[in-house]
Scaffold this active site. Structure first.
Site, PDB file in Angstrom:
ATOM      1  N   ARG A 155       0.826  -1.223   0.000  1.00 36.77           N
ATOM      2  CA  ARG A 155       0.000   0.000   0.000  1.00 36.77           C
ATOM      3  C   ARG A 155       0.860   1.274   0.000  1.00 36.77           C
ATOM      4  O   ARG A 155       0.493   2.289   0.597  1.00 36.77           O
ATOM      5  CB  ARG A 155      -0.971   0.020   1.195  1.00 36.77           C
ATOM      6  CG  ARG A 155      -1.907  -1.164   1.255  1.00 36.77           C
ATOM      7  CD  ARG A 155      -2.866  -1.237   0.078  1.00 36.77           C
ATOM      8  NE  ARG A 155      -3.668  -2.444   0.125  1.00 36.77           N
ATOM      9  CZ  ARG A 155      -3.440  -3.533  -0.635  1.00 36.77           C
ATOM     10  NH1 ARG A 155      -2.456  -3.567  -1.514  1.00 36.77           N
ATOM     11  NH2 ARG A 155      -4.211  -4.594  -0.535  1.00 36.77           N
ATOM     12  N   SER A 205     -11.105  -1.044   3.914  1.00 41.18           N
ATOM     13  CA  SER A 205     -10.301  -1.366   5.100  1.00 41.18           C
ATOM     14  C   SER A 205      -9.737  -0.093   5.711  1.00 41.18           C
ATOM     15  O   SER A 205      -9.111   0.709   5.012  1.00 41.18           O
ATOM     16  CB  SER A 205      -9.144  -2.286   4.719  1.00 41.18           C
ATOM     17  OG  SER A 205      -9.653  -3.497   4.250  1.00 41.18           O
ATOM     18  N   GLU A 280      -4.760   2.743   6.597  1.00 41.60           N
ATOM     19  CA  GLU A 280      -4.625   2.806   5.138  1.00 41.60           C
ATOM     20  C   GLU A 280      -5.315   4.087   4.638  1.00 41.60           C
ATOM     21  O   GLU A 280      -4.839   4.770   3.741  1.00 41.60           O
ATOM     22  CB  GLU A 280      -5.312   1.568   4.542  1.00 41.60           C
ATOM     23  CG  GLU A 280      -5.364   1.568   3.043  1.00 41.60           C
ATOM     24  CD  GLU A 280      -5.953   0.271   2.473  1.00 41.60           C
ATOM     25  OE1 GLU A 280      -5.920  -0.774   3.147  1.00 41.60           O
ATOM     26  OE2 GLU A 280      -6.457   0.335   1.342  1.00 41.60           O
TER      27      GLU A 280
HETATM   28  C1  LIG Z   1     -16.021  -0.809  -0.243  1.00 42.97           C
HETATM   29  C2  LIG Z   1     -14.548  -0.545  -0.455  1.00 42.97           C
HETATM   30  C3  LIG Z   1     -13.689  -1.610  -0.648  1.00 42.97           C
HETATM   31  C4  LIG Z   1     -12.318  -1.383  -0.850  1.00 42.97           C
HETATM   32  N1  LIG Z   1     -11.498  -2.458  -1.054  1.00 42.97           N
HETATM   33  C5  LIG Z   1     -10.184  -2.259  -1.283  1.00 42.97           C
HETATM   34  C6  LIG Z   1      -9.316  -3.375  -1.537  1.00 42.97           C
HETATM   35  O1  LIG Z   1      -9.721  -4.531  -1.582  1.00 42.97           O
HETATM   36  N2  LIG Z   1      -7.998  -3.118  -1.739  1.00 42.97           N
HETATM   37  C7  LIG Z   1      -7.499  -1.837  -1.723  1.00 42.97           C
HETATM   38  O2  LIG Z   1      -6.294  -1.670  -1.936  1.00 42.97           O
HETATM   39  N3  LIG Z   1      -8.303  -0.771  -1.483  1.00 42.97           N
HETATM   40  C8  LIG Z   1      -9.619  -0.948  -1.265  1.00 42.97           C
HETATM   41  N4  LIG Z   1     -10.434   0.129  -1.020  1.00 42.97           N
HETATM   42  C9  LIG Z   1      -9.844   1.481  -0.916  1.00 42.97           C
HETATM   43  C10 LIG Z   1      -9.839   2.256  -2.238  1.00 42.97           C
HETATM   44  O3  LIG Z   1     -10.918   1.856  -3.057  1.00 42.97           O
HETATM   45  C11 LIG Z   1      -8.540   2.083  -3.016  1.00 42.97           C
HETATM   46  O4  LIG Z   1      -7.441   2.535  -2.269  1.00 42.97           O
HETATM   47  C12 LIG Z   1      -8.629   2.868  -4.335  1.00 42.97           C
HETATM   48  O5  LIG Z   1      -7.670   2.442  -5.210  1.00 42.97           O
HETATM   49  C13 LIG Z   1      -8.505   4.359  -4.159  1.00 42.97           C
HETATM   50  O6  LIG Z   1      -8.817   4.942  -5.410  1.00 42.97           O
HETATM   51  P1  LIG Z   1      -9.580   6.326  -5.481  1.00 42.97           P
HETATM   52  O7  LIG Z   1      -9.653   6.708  -6.905  1.00 42.97           O
HETATM   53  O8  LIG Z   1     -10.856   6.257  -4.744  1.00 42.97           O
HETATM   54  O9  LIG Z   1      -8.540   7.244  -4.704  1.00 42.97           O
HETATM   55  P2  LIG Z   1      -8.870   8.417  -3.678  1.00 42.97           P
HETATM   56  O10 LIG Z   1      -9.517   7.851  -2.471  1.00 42.97           O
HETATM   57  O11 LIG Z   1      -9.576   9.514  -4.381  1.00 42.97           O
HETATM   58  O12 LIG Z   1      -7.390   8.878  -3.304  1.00 42.97           O
HETATM   59  C14 LIG Z   1      -6.538   8.045  -2.554  1.00 42.97           C
HETATM   60  C15 LIG Z   1      -5.145   8.691  -2.490  1.00 42.97           C
HETATM   61  O13 LIG Z   1      -4.566   8.686  -3.796  1.00 42.97           O
HETATM   62  C16 LIG Z   1      -4.338  10.023  -4.268  1.00 42.97           C
HETATM   63  N5  LIG Z   1      -4.754  10.040  -5.676  1.00 42.97           N
HETATM   64  C17 LIG Z   1      -5.926   9.592  -6.204  1.00 42.97           C
HETATM   65  N6  LIG Z   1      -5.932   9.726  -7.541  1.00 42.97           N
HETATM   66  C18 LIG Z   1      -4.741  10.284  -7.874  1.00 42.97           C
HETATM   67  C19 LIG Z   1      -4.137  10.684  -9.111  1.00 42.97           C
HETATM   68  N7  LIG Z   1      -4.749  10.521 -10.297  1.00 42.97           N
HETATM   69  N8  LIG Z   1      -2.899  11.237  -9.060  1.00 42.97           N
HETATM   70  C20 LIG Z   1      -2.251  11.401  -7.882  1.00 42.97           C
HETATM   71  N9  LIG Z   1      -2.760  11.048  -6.685  1.00 42.97           N
HETATM   72  C21 LIG Z   1      -3.988  10.491  -6.684  1.00 42.97           C
HETATM   73  C22 LIG Z   1      -5.187  10.935  -3.380  1.00 42.97           C
HETATM   74  O14 LIG Z   1      -4.611  12.219  -3.229  1.00 42.97           O
HETATM   75  C23 LIG Z   1      -5.197  10.160  -2.059  1.00 42.97           C
HETATM   76  O15 LIG Z   1      -4.031  10.423  -1.309  1.00 42.97           O
HETATM   77  C24 LIG Z   1     -11.813  -0.062  -0.835  1.00 42.97           C
HETATM   78  C25 LIG Z   1     -12.692   1.016  -0.638  1.00 42.97           C
HETATM   79  C26 LIG Z   1     -14.047   0.782  -0.469  1.00 42.97           C
HETATM   80  C27 LIG Z   1     -14.974   1.949  -0.299  1.00 42.97           C
END
Ligand SMILES: Cc1cc2nc3c(=O)[nH]c(=O)nc-3n(C[C@H](O)[C@H](O)[C@H](O)COP(=O)(O)OP(=O)(O)OC[C@H]3O[C@@H](n4cnc5c(N)ncnc54)[C@H](O)[C@@H]3O)c2cc1C
Length: 304
Positions: A155, A205, A280
């Site tokens: 992560r 998580s 996380e």
């Molecule tokens: C129901 C549920 C289940 C989940 N299951 C998992 C799982 O199994 N495994 C897992 O790893 N995660 C899981 N997650 C967490 C999350 O979905 C992941 O970490 C996901 O990849 C985050 O993507 P996001 O676009 O929502 O990022 P965001 O939440 O919008 O951002 C996360 C971080 O990344 C940065 N960021 C986002 N996009 C960019 C970009 N284009 N450029 C630079 N920085 C950026 C943001 O500034 C922030 O610091 C889950 C979440 C939920 C709600």
């Protein structure tokens, strides 16, 4: 716009501006406009891993989402823009008979967010399949990073820098029968559906798994359950009765409610097991600081 209307946790006060660029050039224009301004700027994707403050965000949020979500494949190499939704990308690679993203199919974020966090499931991270990442920095320069330059860890990656926008990603996948890939993805989705809460807003998580704790006690959910906190609630935030590593918003939760729950879990597990679990999930302060949520929770307690 209130961030509670767009974030997965449905928590967060107003942001000054939320912009969603439709091209890399537009993203570069926004960055250029912000260069001499004092307001903070934050790049997000689907906001499925961030806790915004209920007081809001006093700056500009650049959302890399659906408007930047094209993909194309050349043999086993897939080039995708950072805003593409992970389940959509995973299924599209399955259609093409490509393997590597099976474990990601149930994750509700964007490719940019997943690569930045090196997210994944089944003890894998997307970094395994990344060949190259194209970013934009705050000066508008286009930077390319190879897989080894991204230094993907559990992560974590070197892309977690406030000055970088992940714009596009090249994935190196393997050929595999399309029906088999879809079948494995169906299993992944089914197994997640059975284990994870789907009815209340959450950010997945909350705590990271620690290998040494895992050997003795198990994953964070098990540790939280073992200290009797499954179902524990404070204000509108609750430790999910279905999966203890999920904190759900039962209605009207504030960022303080979530941080209080995180602090209570962390202290209780530490007292009982000796392991201090780290988050996380990222907390975003009104003035633009982004830190793992347990750090914000501790800071909140220290000041109170
Ligand atoms: C129901 C549920 C289940 C989940 N299951 C998992 C799982 O199994 N495994 C897992 O790893 N995660 C899981 N997650 C967490 C999350 O979905 C992941 O970490 C996901 O990849 C985050 O993507 P996001 O676009 O929502 O990022 P965001 O939440 O919008 O951002 C996360 C971080 O990344 C940065 N960021 C986002 N996009 C960019 C970009 N284009 N450029 C630079 N920085 C950026 C943001 O500034 C922030 O610091 C889950 C979440 C939920 C709600």
């Amino acid at each position: 716009m209130r961030l509670s209307e767009v974030s997965r946790w449905q928590i967060g006060g107003p942001a000054l501006v939320v912009v969603e660029p439709r091209s890399i050039a537009e993203a570069a224009d926004v960055v250029a406009l912000m260069r001499d301004r004092i307001e903070p700027m934050l790049v997000v994707g689907d906001m499925s891993n961030v806790l915004f403050d209920s007081d809001g965000f006093d700056g500009v949020i650049i959302r890399i989402g659906r408007s930047l979500s094209t993909m194309r494949a050349l043999g086993t190499m897939v080039h995708a823009e950072a805003g593409i939704a992970i389940p959509q990308l995973a299924r599209a690679t399955a259609d093409l008979g490509l393997s590597g993203l099976e474990h990601t199919v149930g994750i509700p974020g964007t490719l940019g967010g997943l690569v930045t966090m090196n997210g994944g499931s089944q003890r894998k991270g997307i970094g395994l399949s990344v060949a190259r990442v194209t970013c934009l920095d705050r000066s508008g320069n286009v930077l390319e990073f190879t897989q080894s330059e991204c230094q993907f860890g559990y992560r974590s990656s070197t892309l977690q820098r406030p000055d970088l926008i992940v714009a596009a990603v090249e994935l190196q996948l393997e050929p595999r029968d399309s029906i088999e890939v879809h079948a494995e993805m169906d299993e992944v989705v089914e197994s997640r559906r059975a284990r994870f809460p789907e009815d209340l807003p959450n950010c997945g998580s909350t705590f990271l798994s620690d290998p040494s704790m895992y050997e003795i006690i198990g994953a964070p959910g098990k540790a939280i359950e073992s200290v009797g906190l499954k179902g524990y609630s404070y204000g509108g935030a609750q430790v999910s009765p279905q999966h203890a590593n999920f904190v759900v918003n039962t209605g009207g939760a504030t960022s303080d409610d979530v941080l209080a729950v995180i602090h209570h879990i962390r202290e209780t597990v530490h007292r009982s097991t000796g392991f201090a679990m780290d988050c996380e999930v990222r907390y975003v302060s009104p003035d633009g600081d982004v830190v793992p949520a347990h750090i914000a929770a501790e800071e909140r307690r220290r000041v109170a």
